[in-house]
Design a protein around this motif. Structure first.
Motif, PDB file in Angstrom:
ATOM      1  N   ILE A  49       2.634  10.154  -1.236  1.00 52.36           N
ATOM      2  CA  ILE A  49       2.589   8.833  -1.872  1.00 52.36           C
ATOM      3  C   ILE A  49       1.981   7.839  -0.899  1.00 52.36           C
ATOM      4  O   ILE A  49       2.372   7.781   0.268  1.00 52.36           O
ATOM      5  CB  ILE A  49       4.000   8.379  -2.287  1.00 52.36           C
ATOM      6  CG1 ILE A  49       4.539   9.311  -3.381  1.00 52.36           C
ATOM      7  CG2 ILE A  49       4.008   6.940  -2.772  1.00 52.36           C
ATOM      8  CD1 ILE A  49       5.989   9.069  -3.714  1.00 52.36           C
ATOM      9  N   ASP A  50       1.013   7.082  -1.365  1.00 46.33           N
ATOM     10  CA  ASP A  50       0.388   6.054  -0.543  1.00 46.33           C
ATOM     11  C   ASP A  50       1.441   5.039  -0.089  1.00 46.33           C
ATOM     12  O   ASP A  50       2.276   4.604  -0.886  1.00 46.33           O
ATOM     13  CB  ASP A  50      -0.704   5.338  -1.349  1.00 46.33           C
ATOM     14  CG  ASP A  50      -1.605   4.470  -0.490  1.00 46.33           C
ATOM     15  OD1 ASP A  50      -1.099   3.492   0.109  1.00 46.33           O
ATOM     16  OD2 ASP A  50      -2.818   4.755  -0.408  1.00 46.33           O
ATOM     17  N   TRP A  51       1.401   4.667   1.184  1.00 45.24           N
ATOM     18  CA  TRP A  51       2.406   3.761   1.736  1.00 45.24           C
ATOM     19  C   TRP A  51       2.435   2.412   1.038  1.00 45.24           C
ATOM     20  O   TRP A  51       3.420   1.677   1.105  1.00 45.24           O
ATOM     21  CB  TRP A  51       2.175   3.557   3.234  1.00 45.24           C
ATOM     22  CG  TRP A  51       0.911   2.788   3.557  1.00 45.24           C
ATOM     23  CD1 TRP A  51      -0.348   3.278   3.691  1.00 45.24           C
ATOM     24  CD2 TRP A  51       0.810   1.375   3.785  1.00 45.24           C
ATOM     25  NE1 TRP A  51      -1.241   2.266   3.977  1.00 45.24           N
ATOM     26  CE2 TRP A  51      -0.551   1.095   4.056  1.00 45.24           C
ATOM     27  CE3 TRP A  51       1.721   0.319   3.788  1.00 45.24           C
ATOM     28  CZ2 TRP A  51      -1.021  -0.202   4.313  1.00 45.24           C
ATOM     29  CZ3 TRP A  51       1.261  -0.970   4.055  1.00 45.24           C
ATOM     30  CH2 TRP A  51      -0.101  -1.218   4.318  1.00 45.24           C
ATOM     31  N   ARG A  52       1.366   2.077   0.328  1.00 48.31           N
ATOM     32  CA  ARG A  52       1.287   0.784  -0.354  1.00 48.31           C
ATOM     33  C   ARG A  52       1.866   0.812  -1.764  1.00 48.31           C
ATOM     34  O   ARG A  52       1.998  -0.233  -2.404  1.00 48.31           O
ATOM     35  CB  ARG A  52      -0.182   0.329  -0.403  1.00 48.31           C
ATOM     36  CG  ARG A  52      -0.787   0.115   0.962  1.00 48.31           C
ATOM     37  CD  ARG A  52      -2.299  -0.013   0.912  1.00 48.31           C
ATOM     38  NE  ARG A  52      -2.948   1.243   0.536  1.00 48.31           N
ATOM     39  CZ  ARG A  52      -4.270   1.428   0.490  1.00 48.31           C
ATOM     40  NH1 ARG A  52      -5.071   0.427   0.774  1.00 48.31           N
ATOM     41  NH2 ARG A  52      -4.771   2.605   0.147  1.00 48.31           N
ATOM     42  N   ALA A  53       2.182   2.020  -2.263  1.00 48.93           N
ATOM     43  CA  ALA A  53       2.727   2.142  -3.613  1.00 48.93           C
ATOM     44  C   ALA A  53       4.094   1.468  -3.704  1.00 48.93           C
ATOM     45  O   ALA A  53       4.841   1.421  -2.716  1.00 48.93           O
ATOM     46  CB  ALA A  53       2.841   3.620  -3.994  1.00 48.93           C
ATOM     47  N   PRO A  54       4.460   0.953  -4.864  1.00 46.03           N
ATOM     48  CA  PRO A  54       5.748   0.247  -4.992  1.00 46.03           C
ATOM     49  C   PRO A  54       6.943   1.061  -4.529  1.00 46.03           C
ATOM     50  O   PRO A  54       7.803   0.556  -3.801  1.00 46.03           O
ATOM     51  CB  PRO A  54       5.819  -0.067  -6.491  1.00 46.03           C
ATOM     52  CG  PRO A  54       4.385  -0.181  -6.912  1.00 46.03           C
ATOM     53  CD  PRO A  54       3.652   0.848  -6.104  1.00 46.03           C
TER      54      PRO A  54
END
Length: 699
Positions: free
Chosen positions: A96-101
């Motif tokens: 999961i991208d670190w910027r995802a909620p």
């Protein structure tokens, strides 16, 4: 599950992830080199995906959080990384991208058995955290695993072991990303909404620069349909600092963001119509001329950076706009008259809020079209009559004021247009420089502002602006940048305690926050320092004594190290002591980057020459230098701002070198050190640190 079995499980999971990422990389294939536009766009998408996969392959992930969304009873193992990776087909997320909620849980969760929430596009999501695990992957191997929370187990310590481990690592010649160790207060800034001017007061080592860079990456992810990297800009204090931070954004998968200094940006905006005065464009010059509080208050940089000076310029620009429409009728041929009332109506209704010189150009074109239409309508084809009409039109156009920014600015310091609040000496010096085609640093903001009012921004408005070391900016600089955005979207960061440019910068954040409506601003304080050891931070705090301007003292992370060293030196032994210390540190092998920090450029040049003559290879950091090379450096204190070194040697902290006016400069030098700090001094030690013998024993 035992630690050993958990470690084995993570190694096996890592191997599967790397295999999947490598498989997807291999399937991408070569670049498209044809002319088909659709294929070119698809190729760009593939290249973007390839960059993300390459980042993921170097370090697939750095964290894991086991989360159960309520009321669902399925627990998920979520792995967080710099780039999101889906299994081939896109149905299952490997990383999961670190910027995802949902990834925000990894940064905001600090422990406890209670349910937690995070904001998603579908609203607030509630759930339970079972595990929070930090992972370090290097060259395809899992080298460290730390569980900071396991549900049902008693928490032994609140200290973040993983964070301390990362802080203890040595520095190289580039700023690193902090995506694996973002702290809760930093994450709140990074994930703030886009339509605000955020102001961040951060103590030395609080990670404010890195936070701002991560914020850019977050905004591009969160608002991908409304913000573009090429419409973002970072303003840094100098070119060397730009090189120092250059690796962070690419490592986060972000490119094409403009990076510049305010001076370079303004000179480029002015199309190099003027050049900087080399004599006044040095910190030493200003330190020599403006030392006392009275001198600083009267410095040209203070005056020309104020909103009072901007208001005076606005008044002159208003006068210019009113003078564009002729007050007399225009009669290009006999009995053909264009009245001033008609010209004024055109000017007011046709061109709206366009820049002044663009309005002037379009206004003249409007009169030219009117003349051509009238001549054609009246059947006037006689060449002599038409030539006479065009001559009169050109004469009218010459009477309508046309300016470049430098030309108009020069008029504000002489004659009837002179701005009254500018002292005669400053006006005379400014006029002399402009005649020679040069300017001082304090002229950049007014000139950029005037140019934007005259001609506008020739590129698309900026989606977001980052201003680093903003304590050295004047309100007028921000006013100039406001003209480059449709709505405020800024990240403005700095440290008032590092405001060594007092002759030009601000003394309170209120000077900048007041430029925006209250609902358009946000203010954050980062008081925890992650850079230096407890001993170094405690010593640096003593230099400034009671924090001024409402700024709190730096609070160090619980990371202890060597005591701060003070070493007296006779003038005849001074250089030998510097050389001996540097050799000892290099022989120790514990420090990858070492800085000898001098008070002035001249002092640093002497030290650098002496070290090299003694066979100690060192690089000299100078103003205008494009990059910092790491290793052993000799650097003036004012150029060390923003940089970090494993060990710092203050070359001379004597009473003659650092007086009461130099507290912030010495503070900057000392807070560059991560692990080791030593101050040599000639004569008596600087009075900036009271009871120095007792304080050093305590530290």
């Amino acid at each position: 599950m035992t630690v050993q079995s958990a470690y084995q499980e993570e190694q096996e999971r890592l191997a599967r992830s790397l295999e999947e990422i490598q498989s997807q990389l291999s399937a991408i294939g070569p670049r498209y080199t044809g002319d088909d536009f659709t294929e070119q766009m698809l190729d760009l998408q593939r290249e973007e995906r390839k960059r993300g996969l390459e980042i993921a392959f170097r370090e697939p992930y750095f964290g894991r959080i086991d989360f159960q969304e309520l009321p669902d009873d399925a627990k998920q193992e979520l792995y967080i990384g710099k780039a999101g990776v889906a299994r081939e087909g896109g149905k299952e997320l490997i990383v999961i991208d670190w910027r995802a909620p949902i990834a925000s849980l990894f940064y905001s969760f600090t422990g406890g058995e209670a349910a937690v929430t995070y904001d998603s596009p579908d609203g607030e999501i509630e759930g339970i955290v079972y595990l929070k695990r930090n992972l370090m992957v290097r060259q395809g191997e899992l080298v460290r695993m730390v569980d900071s929370f396991t549900r049902g187990q008693e928490e032994e310590s609140v200290t973040d072991e993983f964070l301390l481990y990362r802080l203890g690592e040595n520095k190289d010649n580039r700023l690193r990303d902090i995506v694996s160790t973002i702290q809760q207060e930093q994450d709140a800034i990074i994930r703030s909404g886009r339509s605000k001017a955020l102001f961040i007061q951060g103590v030395a080592g609080s990670g404010k620069t890195t936070v701002a860079l991560h914020r850019l990456a977050f905004l591009l992810y969160q608002y991908a349909d409304r913000m573009r990297a090429e419409r973002m800009v970072i303003f840094a204090p100098n070119r060397m600092f730009l090189e120092y931070i250059s690796g962070v954004l690419p490592e986060l998968g972000v490119g094409d963001i403009q990076q510049t200094t305010f001076a370079d940006w303004a000179l480029d905006l002015l199309e190099l119509e003027v050049r900087m005065d080399d004599k006044t464009d040095t910190l030493e010059y200003w330190f020599e001329h403006y030392r006392s509080a009275e001198e600083i208050a009267e410095a040209p940089g203070r005056l020309k950076g104020t909103l009072d000076f901007k208001q005076a310029i606005d008044e002159r620009l208003e006068q210019l706009e009113q003078s564009i429409v002729p007050l007399q009728p225009f009669e290009p041929v006999d009995k053909l008259v264009l009245g001033p009332e008609q010209m004024l109506e055109w000017y007011r209704t046709d061109y709206g809020e366009e820049p002044l010189m663009r309005k002037r150009e379009r206004f003249v074109s409007r009169i030219r079209r009117w003349l051509e239409s009238e001549l054609k309508m009246r059947g006037i084809h006689d060449k002599k009559v038409r030539a006479k009409a065009l001559t009169r039109l050109n004469a009218l156009a010459k009477k309508i004021p046309a300016y470049t920014a430098p030309k108009l600015y020069a008029s504000f310091f002489q004659g009837k247009q002179a701005i009254s609040l500018v002292p005669k000496a400053i006006a005379a010096a400014t006029t002399a420089r402009l005649k020679a085609g040069t300017i001082a640093p304090e002229d950049l903001a007014p000139l950029a502002y005037i140019h934007l009012r005259l001609f506008g921004l020739q590129t698309a408005p900026y989606d977001h602006i980052v201003i680093d070391e903003a304590q050295d900016y004047s309100p007028f600089q921000l006013e100039a940048l406001r003209l480059c955005q449709q709505t405020p979207s800024l990240t403005v960061l700095g440290d008032l305690q590092q405001g060594i440019h007092a002759y030009a910068g601000i003394h309170s954040w209120q000077e900048l926050t007041a430029l925006y409506d209250e609902e358009q601003t946000g203010f954050f304080e980062l008081n925890r320092s992650y850079r230096s050891t407890m001993e170094i931070i405690a010593f640096a705090n003593r230099i400034l004594g009671a924090m001024g301007a409402g700024v709190k003292a730096a609070v160090p992370v619980f990371r202890s190290g060597d005591a701060v060293e003070l070493a007296p030196a006779e003038p005849s032994e001074w250089m030998d002591m510097l050389e001996r210390t540097v050799r000892e540190w290099q022989a120790d092998g514990s420090y990858q980057t070492i800085a000898v920090i001098g008070r002035t450029t001249e002092e640093c040049a002497v030290i650098h020459a002496a070290l090299n003559a003694a066979g100690v290879e060192a690089s000299l950091v100078e103003r205008g230098q494009p990059e910092y090379s790491g290793g052993l450096s000799v650097v003036p204190a004012y150029l060390s701002k923003g940089l970090e070194f494993d060990a710092v040697l203050i070359a001379d902290a004597g009473a003659l070198a650092y007086t009461d006016q130099d507290a912030k400069l010495l503070y900057v030098g000392c807070t560059r050190a991560l692990h080791k700090l030593k101050l040599v001094y000639q004569g008596s030690f600087t009075s900036l640190v009271a009871d120095v013998a007792e304080s050093v024993q305590e530290l």
